[in-house]
Scaffold this active site. Structure first.
Site, short mmCIF file in Angstrom:
data_model
loop_
_atom_site.label_atom_id
_atom_site.label_comp_id
_atom_site.label_asym_id
_atom_site.label_seq_id
_atom_site.Cartn_x
_atom_site.Cartn_y
_atom_site.Cartn_z
N ASP A 3 -12.43 4.91 -3.86
CA ASP A 3 -13.00 3.58 -4.08
C ASP A 3 -13.93 3.55 -5.29
O ASP A 3 -14.41 2.46 -5.66
CB ASP A 3 -13.79 3.12 -2.84
CG ASP A 3 -12.89 2.59 -1.74
OD1 ASP A 3 -11.78 2.12 -2.06
OD2 ASP A 3 -13.30 2.65 -0.57
N ASP A 19 -6.33 5.05 -4.86
CA ASP A 19 -6.33 3.94 -3.90
C ASP A 19 -5.15 3.07 -4.29
O ASP A 19 -5.17 2.39 -5.31
CB ASP A 19 -7.65 3.15 -3.96
CG ASP A 19 -7.79 2.27 -2.73
OD1 ASP A 19 -6.76 1.94 -2.12
OD2 ASP A 19 -8.93 1.90 -2.39
N THR A 43 -7.49 -4.47 -0.27
CA THR A 43 -6.32 -4.98 0.45
C THR A 43 -6.56 -6.42 0.93
O THR A 43 -5.65 -7.25 0.93
CB THR A 43 -6.00 -4.09 1.67
OG1 THR A 43 -6.00 -2.74 1.23
CG2 THR A 43 -4.66 -4.41 2.26
N GLU A 66 -5.44 7.25 -0.25
CA GLU A 66 -5.98 6.62 0.95
C GLU A 66 -4.99 6.67 2.11
O GLU A 66 -5.40 6.79 3.26
CB GLU A 66 -6.35 5.15 0.66
CG GLU A 66 -6.96 4.49 1.88
CD GLU A 66 -7.52 3.10 1.62
OE1 GLU A 66 -7.18 2.49 0.59
OE2 GLU A 66 -8.31 2.65 2.46
N ILE A 104 -3.83 0.36 -3.07
CA ILE A 104 -4.29 -1.02 -3.25
C ILE A 104 -5.75 -1.05 -2.82
O ILE A 104 -6.06 -0.96 -1.63
CB ILE A 104 -3.53 -2.05 -2.39
CG1 ILE A 104 -2.09 -2.15 -2.84
CG2 ILE A 104 -4.19 -3.44 -2.54
CD1 ILE A 104 -1.34 -3.32 -2.23
N ASP A 105 -6.63 -1.11 -3.79
CA ASP A 105 -8.04 -1.25 -3.47
C ASP A 105 -8.31 -2.74 -3.35
O ASP A 105 -7.90 -3.52 -4.20
CB ASP A 105 -8.86 -0.63 -4.61
CG ASP A 105 -10.35 -0.70 -4.32
OD1 ASP A 105 -10.73 -0.58 -3.14
OD2 ASP A 105 -11.12 -0.87 -5.27
N ASP A 156 0.84 -1.21 0.00
CA ASP A 156 0.00 0.00 0.00
C ASP A 156 0.87 1.25 0.00
O ASP A 156 0.66 2.18 -0.78
CB ASP A 156 -0.89 0.06 1.25
CG ASP A 156 -2.03 -0.93 1.23
OD1 ASP A 156 -3.13 -0.53 0.83
OD2 ASP A 156 -1.81 -2.10 1.59
P1 AMP Z 1 -14.45 -4.15 -1.73
O1 AMP Z 1 -13.18 -4.77 -2.17
O2 AMP Z 1 -15.38 -3.81 -2.84
O3 AMP Z 1 -15.13 -4.92 -0.63
O4 AMP Z 1 -14.09 -2.74 -1.16
C1 AMP Z 1 -12.95 -2.43 -0.46
C2 AMP Z 1 -13.14 -1.05 0.10
O5 AMP Z 1 -14.24 -1.04 0.99
C3 AMP Z 1 -11.99 -0.53 0.90
O6 AMP Z 1 -11.13 0.22 0.09
C4 AMP Z 1 -12.65 0.37 1.95
O7 AMP Z 1 -12.40 1.74 1.69
C5 AMP Z 1 -14.13 0.11 1.78
N1 AMP Z 1 -14.89 -0.09 3.01
C6 AMP Z 1 -14.43 -0.26 4.28
N2 AMP Z 1 -15.47 -0.39 5.15
C7 AMP Z 1 -16.60 -0.27 4.43
C8 AMP Z 1 -18.01 -0.30 4.76
N3 AMP Z 1 -18.44 -0.48 6.02
N4 AMP Z 1 -18.89 -0.14 3.75
C9 AMP Z 1 -18.46 0.02 2.47
N5 AMP Z 1 -17.16 0.06 2.12
C10 AMP Z 1 -16.24 -0.09 3.07
MG MG Z 2 -10.22 0.84 -1.45
#
Ligand code: AMP
Ligand code: MG
Length: 328
Positions: free
Chosen positions: A270, A124, A129, A70, A126-127, A47
């Protein structure tokens, strides 16, 4: 010549460098390379190194631009020396020489800008993680926002199948110029191939994608929405903005991100790049109420809740099912 050719080229260069770092770190990922952020999400050497290299590249190409990333270097400064050394080593490998700790920390901190100018990048590093740590899907997501509009969107997706037996795709979108798909690891990114959404007119025929993490999107609600729409295909669960890439390419036709908490606000990094990748491939993206995502509110999409992305013609039908089920 497009209006954002220089930004596109610099952005692609930065994202490709970041994905090379991520891939290298993934190959030697050990638990010592992980520390817990205050919000408990795992943050890795990759990251920090990814954010450092993207900011370094953007600084070189557009010294006046700010970056809303981020990460910042605060926790890294207080982290154990071996972790800091791993970050510097990862960046050094990509640069082909050791830059030293101080420049790396300052590149990372360059990404801590406020999201309030007329023009800024959002990153981001690393989106997904959690997907990265599981060896599954993740993305390096970079977007350029001008006057509240996303004008360039880039997704580096190291683990997405390339259709030729390998892995690694890069998606690039420029407002008004379409979305393209490139081989990620080729020595030169090339022109890429145009990408377009599935031509689907009935939501019942759609496959929808959603988070692997049930804390990030309400999977019980999405199952009810799918049932109401007459969808029979199983949900396609993948981490990161690879979900937007899946919709852009027609691998899925709906992406549902349904709030699990009333007070959660989506982060701009995101969604900015993924949204443009879908829109420029012919799809539509709104929040769960059908409103446009508002990138003028700082680091979060403060005016929106959740996200609905589709291949387009079915969008109103999907949003209306989302509203109906959420209202019930
Ligand atoms: P994903 O891989 O689509 O599940 O999304 C990952 C992203 O979800 C991360 O980069 C976080 O910024 C975000 N995230 C963290 N907590 C939450 C939450 N409670 N609701 C929605 N997104 C979140
Ligand atoms: Mg992310």
């Amino acid at each position: 010549m497009g209006r954002h050719d220089r930004e596109l080229a610099a952005g692609i260069d930065a994202v490709r460098a970041a994905t090379r770092i991520c891939r290298a770190v993934a190959q030697r990922l050990v638990t010592a390379d992980k520390l817990e952020k205050k919000d408990q999400s795992p943050v890795t050497v990759a990251d920090f190194a990814s954010q450092a290299i993207v900011c370094q590249r953007l600084d070189r190409a557009f010294p006046g631009d700010s970056v809303v990333g981020e990460e910042d270097a605060t926790e890294l400064r207080g982290a154990a020396p071996p972790l800091r050394e791993s970050v510097v080593r990862a960046v050094a490998e990509e640069l082909g020489g050791d830059p030293g700790l101080a420049p790396v920390l300052s590149w990372i901190d360059r990404g801590a800008a406020h999201a309030d100018g007329a023009r800024f990048w959002t990153l981001d590093p690393i989106d997904g993680t959690k997907g990265f740590l599981r060896g599954e899907q993740y993305a390096v997501a970079l977007a350029l926002i001008e006057d509240g509009e996303v004008v360039v969107g880039l997704l580096g997706c190291p683990n997405l199948p390339d259709g030729a037996g390998g892995r690694g795709l890069l998606f690039s979108a420029v407002r008004g110029e379409g979305t393209r798909r490139h081989a990620l690891w080729d020595p030169a990114p090339g022109e890429g191939k145009p990408v377009s959404v599935a031509s689907l007119r009935r939501a019942a025929e759609a496959r929808f994608c959603e988070s692997v993490e049930s804390a990030h999107s309400d999977q019980e609600l999405s199952a009810r929405i799918a049932a109401l729409l007459g969808i029979t295909a199983e949900p396609y669960r993948i981490d990161s903005q690879c979900k937007y890439a899946a919709v852009a390419e027609g691998d899925a036709s709906i992406y549902l991100r349904l709030p699990t908490r009333r007070d959660y606000r989506e982060k701009i990094w995101d969604h900015a790049a993924g949204m443009l990748v879908v829109e420029e491939a012919g799809g539509r993206v709104t929040d769960v109420e059908g409103a446009k995502l508002d990138f003028r509110r700082g680091r979060t999409l403060a005016a929106n809740q959740g996200v609905v992305a589709t291949c387009g013609p079915i969008h109103d039908e999907v949003v209306s099912a989302v509203k109906q089920v959420r209202g019930a």
